[in-house]
Design an enzyme around this catalytic site. Structure first.
Site, PDB file in Angstrom:
ATOM      1  N   VAL A  24      54.349  -4.587  55.079  1.00 58.83           N
ATOM      2  CA  VAL A  24      53.936  -5.044  56.415  1.00 58.83           C
ATOM      3  C   VAL A  24      52.465  -4.724  56.689  1.00 58.83           C
ATOM      4  O   VAL A  24      51.855  -5.306  57.575  1.00 58.83           O
ATOM      5  CB  VAL A  24      54.815  -4.447  57.535  1.00 58.83           C
ATOM      6  CG1 VAL A  24      56.227  -4.996  57.466  1.00 58.83           C
ATOM      7  CG2 VAL A  24      54.805  -2.937  57.528  1.00 58.83           C
TER       8      VAL A  24
ATOM      9  N   TYR B 230      51.489  11.313  62.212  1.00 58.00           N
ATOM     10  CA  TYR B 230      52.648  10.483  62.543  1.00 58.00           C
ATOM     11  C   TYR B 230      52.725  10.236  64.051  1.00 58.00           C
ATOM     12  O   TYR B 230      52.878   9.091  64.496  1.00 58.00           O
ATOM     13  CB  TYR B 230      53.929  11.155  62.041  1.00 58.00           C
ATOM     14  CG  TYR B 230      55.188  10.411  62.415  1.00 58.00           C
ATOM     15  CD1 TYR B 230      56.094  10.933  63.328  1.00 58.00           C
ATOM     16  CD2 TYR B 230      55.456   9.158  61.867  1.00 58.00           C
ATOM     17  CE1 TYR B 230      57.246  10.234  63.674  1.00 58.00           C
ATOM     18  CE2 TYR B 230      56.600   8.456  62.206  1.00 58.00           C
ATOM     19  CZ  TYR B 230      57.493   9.005  63.111  1.00 58.00           C
ATOM     20  OH  TYR B 230      58.617   8.311  63.449  1.00 58.00           O
TER      21      TYR B 230
ATOM     22  N   SER C  30      58.547   7.109  68.809  1.00 58.41           N
ATOM     23  CA  SER C  30      59.311   8.241  68.285  1.00 58.41           C
ATOM     24  C   SER C  30      59.310   9.398  69.266  1.00 58.41           C
ATOM     25  O   SER C  30      58.399   9.532  70.090  1.00 58.41           O
ATOM     26  CB  SER C  30      58.692   8.683  66.961  1.00 58.41           C
ATOM     27  OG  SER C  30      59.177   9.949  66.571  1.00 58.41           O
TER      28      SER C  30
ATOM     29  N   LYS D  85      52.502   6.707  66.251  1.00 61.21           N
ATOM     30  CA  LYS D  85      53.553   6.231  67.158  1.00 61.21           C
ATOM     31  C   LYS D  85      53.061   6.126  68.599  1.00 61.21           C
ATOM     32  O   LYS D  85      53.544   5.305  69.382  1.00 61.21           O
ATOM     33  CB  LYS D  85      54.784   7.139  67.061  1.00 61.21           C
ATOM     34  CG  LYS D  85      55.531   6.954  65.735  1.00 61.21           C
ATOM     35  CD  LYS D  85      55.984   5.520  65.556  1.00 61.21           C
ATOM     36  CE  LYS D  85      56.815   5.302  64.321  1.00 61.21           C
ATOM     37  NZ  LYS D  85      57.316   3.909  64.222  1.00 61.21           N
TER      38      LYS D  85
ATOM     39  N   THR E 196      68.967   9.672  58.544  1.00 61.73           N
ATOM     40  CA  THR E 196      68.607   8.770  57.450  1.00 61.73           C
ATOM     41  C   THR E 196      68.414   9.612  56.196  1.00 61.73           C
ATOM     42  O   THR E 196      68.397  10.848  56.258  1.00 61.73           O
ATOM     43  CB  THR E 196      67.295   8.036  57.751  1.00 61.73           C
ATOM     44  OG1 THR E 196      66.244   9.015  57.848  1.00 61.73           O
ATOM     45  CG2 THR E 196      67.373   7.244  59.040  1.00 61.73           C
TER      46      THR E 196
END
Lengths: 237, 97
Positions: A55, A147, A134, A151, A182
């Site tokens: 992506v 991270y 998140s 987000k 996950t």
């Protein structure tokens, strides 16, 4: 495809985790779903089409979205889910290539997909775009600077997109899940997982049904006045 | 695709957008028509809608998937602060050769 009149949904990052669960959920509801991942498809369903792509690669996204328009005839709902969280690293220890790859996938990837899908939706004068943030944005935890920044960028991007596309009946909202189990989360180990759960308002893992419930709410035709909003799940932010 | 054909497709696209209510007034396309810039009749969303619609028409007309990439269009016209129909037609001619 079984039913050409059923809603057409695009989900990025469908090989595993939330994206995979979401694809299965909405296929079960009779949606047509187009998914993508860097890996081969793990979903076999007559109403599912898969593309292997990155992506973060602008040309690949452009070609992919065009192919979905050709296959489905329209795109009603986009869920930008593809993204990843690197291992926790203090900012002082985060290499530049980790940062750049993370931003390319999490920010540019969402940006390119939203941009190309929005061009389909503007011609329809309808659509629902749901991006993924998140709990990291609300927790401000050490080791998550890159991270959480990525987000947080998604939230701002989505709010501006919501204002830009509102005149054409397209809503744009953000879902910010807390803990969903996950493979990647499992690898962090019980100690890390328990510590993260302890910081949440609702101290348990989410189910895919709970996550899809929020997506369903945002995507519902009756939610046409809901735009630019962020729903944090499991956390008071 | 010739530049003349590209200009025709622009007119067809703008007319369809006017009929659908995206544009309030008809825009008559000539080489000098400003598509993007302070003198354009299109606002930002109108421009995006026009380019998306035109892209589909160019693809259908040429029988192949075509992409109108804004960054590539402007590279043809780096000294100007606007995009004219002539420049856009020249770009479409180039990518459809």
């Amino acid at each position: 495809m079984v039913n050409d009149n059923s809603p057409a949904m695009v989900i990025t990052g469908t090989s595993r985790g939330i994206g995979n669960g979401m694809a299965h959920f909405f296929l079960g509801k009779g949606f047509r779903v187009a998914g993508c991942s860097r890996a081969e498809s793990t979903i076999t369903h007559e109403n599912y089409i898969h593309a292997r792509l990155n992506v973060g690669a602008e040309e690949q996204v452009r070609t992919w979205v065009r192919s979905i328009k050709n296959d489905f005839g329209r795109i009603d709902i986009l869920v930008c889910n593809a993204g990843y969280a690197p291992a926790n690293l203090l900012m002082a220890m985060t290499p530049g290539d980790v940062l750049e790859d993370l931003f390319r996938t999490n920010i540019a990837g969402s940006y390119y997909v939203c941009r190309e899908v929005s061009k389909v939706m503007v011609l329809q004068k309808s659509g629902r775009i749901i991006t993924t943030s998140s709990m990291a944005v609300g927790l401000h935890e050490e080791g998550t600077s890159a991270y959480a920044a990525s987000k947080s960028a998604i939230v701002e991007m989505t709010k501006i997109m919501a204002k830009e596309l509102a005149p054409l009946g397209i809503t744009c909202n953000v879902i910010a899940p807390s803990m969903y189990m996950t493979d990647a989360v499992q690898k962090l180990g019980d100690k890390v997982i328990d510590r993260a759960l302890d910081k949440l308002t609702i101290k348990r893992k989410l189910t895919i049904e709970e996550i899809c419930n929020v997506v369903t709410f945002f995507a519902d035709p009756v939610s046409s006045c809901i735009t630019g909003q962020v729903i944090y799940m499991g956390l008071v932010c | 695709m010739t530049r003349e054909k590209a200009l025709q497709l622009m007119q067809v696209s703008l007319d369809s957008l006017q009929r659908s209510g995206v544009l309030k007034e008809r825009i008559e396309v000539s080489s000098d028509t400003v598509i993007l810039g302070s003198r354009s009749s299109l606002d930002s969303l109108g421009f995006v809608t026009f380019i998306s619609d035109l892209e589909e028409r160019v693809s259908a007309e040429s029988g192949r998937e075509r992409y109108l990439v804004i960054g590539d269009i402007h590279s043809l016209n780096a000294d100007q602060t606007f995009l004219s129909a002539a420049i856009l037609a020249e770009y479409i001619e180039r990518i459809t050769q």
